[in-house]
Scaffold this active site. Structure first.
Site, PDB file in Angstrom:
ATOM      1  N   LEU A 107     -19.169 -14.043 -21.244  1.00 57.12           N
ATOM      2  CA  LEU A 107     -20.127 -14.720 -20.378  1.00 57.12           C
ATOM      3  C   LEU A 107     -20.849 -15.729 -21.253  1.00 57.12           C
ATOM      4  CD1 LEU A 107     -21.683 -11.693 -18.419  1.00 57.12           C
ATOM      5  CD2 LEU A 107     -19.932 -13.293 -17.603  1.00 57.12           C
ATOM      6  N   ASP A 108     -21.094 -16.939 -20.739  1.00 56.31           N
ATOM      7  CA  ASP A 108     -21.761 -17.925 -21.593  1.00 56.31           C
ATOM      8  C   ASP A 108     -23.213 -17.543 -21.808  1.00 56.31           C
ATOM      9  OD1 ASP A 108     -23.498 -19.184 -19.626  1.00 56.31           O
ATOM     10  OD2 ASP A 108     -21.765 -20.251 -18.853  1.00 56.31           O
ATOM     11  N   VAL A 109     -23.861 -18.229 -22.721  1.00 53.84           N
ATOM     12  CA  VAL A 109     -25.194 -17.820 -23.174  1.00 53.84           C
ATOM     13  C   VAL A 109     -26.210 -17.802 -22.042  1.00 53.84           C
ATOM     14  CG1 VAL A 109     -25.879 -20.169 -23.833  1.00 53.84           C
ATOM     15  CG2 VAL A 109     -26.924 -18.187 -24.999  1.00 53.84           C
TER      16      VAL A 109
END
Length: 287
Positions: A107-109
């Protein structure tokens, strides 16, 4: 019987196949004193080193598949180490002997929600493979006007820079009246390309302002599990995931039903971890 090097190392808990293939390509893995090559096959008695350190090669019968559910908050990186010193999802996971946790996708930041981790790199590799068409469901808040025509396009398919993409399902879940131009939706994908949910919405001229993964296959993010909290999946859910991707059932588990941690204790531990994370973040900011 010989097997591919990356498959054996993944099964033995040394990373996902994708991570291990990158290590082999970079010359970081050796077999019997020689730099390994992609596609190389090894026997069970081979001496394998990663970055010069000999690693254990486990036969299938010695590997116990474990899977964790983790509630990722915004701001954590899905890398083992961050050069800028930012917190990573691996900072909060329990230590495991003779193996390592492998993330099932990323999952991106700026995305929160459900992340699965396993000690079985082969399971992680298969769960991430687009050929298995495993559903991922997200709760998403978008800013901008969303018409029915847009929703039809998003389910029919649009062209992104890395190829065509589409949501399998889009549902309005409210919020338009109470939040002005912000609207909440539930969307379902069957692949995990980089920032795919955000890019699909951006293709229609609207911006994602919140994004949270709430389901992977039929594994739902446990209600009430605090951010940075984790819980070990029971054998029934582990074998559901293994069956999805054609792996044999696991018969052993690290969960002792006589000592199983209550949900309340797990939540309390997770809240303590979250408080520590916030305190550490404040300290880094002061520096």
């Amino acid at each position: 019987m010989s097997e591919k090097l990356q498959k054996v190392l993944a099964r033995s808990g040394h990373g996902s196949r994708r991570e291990l293939e990158a290590m082999i390509a970079a010359g970081r893995i050796s077999v019997n004193g020689q730099i390994a090559s992609l596609g190389e096959r090894i026997d069970g008695d081979a001496k394998v080193r990663i970055d010069g350190r000999e690693v254990a090669i486990k036969p299938p019968e010695d590997v116990v598949c474990r899977v964790l559910m983790y509630h990722k908050p915004e701001g954590e990186m899905c890398t083992r180490k961050d050069p800028e010193g930012r917190p990573t999802v691996y900072d909060r996971l329990p230590r495991v002997q003779g193996a390592r946790w492998v993330a099932v996708g990323r999952l991106d930041v700026n995305t929160s929600g459900l992340l699965l981790f396993t000690t079985d790199g082969e399971l992680a590799n298969r769960l991430m493979h687009p050929g298995h068409q495993i559903e991922r469901e997200y709760a998403v808040r978008v800013f901008g006007e969303v018409t029915d025509a847009m929703l039809r396009k998003l389910t029919k398919g649009v062209q992104l820079e890395d190829g065509p993409a589409a949501f399998k399902e889009v549902k309005r879940t409210g919020g338009a009246h109470s939040e002005g131009m912000n609207q909440w939706f539930r969307v379902v994908l069957t692949e995990g390309r980089n920032r795919e949910v955000r890019r699909l919405w951006e293709s229609q001229g609207v911006t994602v302002s919140r994004l949270m993964r709430v389901r992977y296959g039929n594994i739902n993010l446990e209600q009430g599990l605090p951010q940075s909290g984790w819980g070990e999946l029971p054998l029934s859910q582990i074998n559901y995931l293994r069956e999805l991707v054609g792996l044999p059932a696991e018969e052993r588990t690290f969960i002792d039903p006589r000592k199983q941690e209550s949900r309340q204790k797990r939540y309390a531990r997770a809240r303590r971890n979250q408080a520590k994370r916030l305190q550490n973040a404040k300290q880094r900011t002061r520096k």
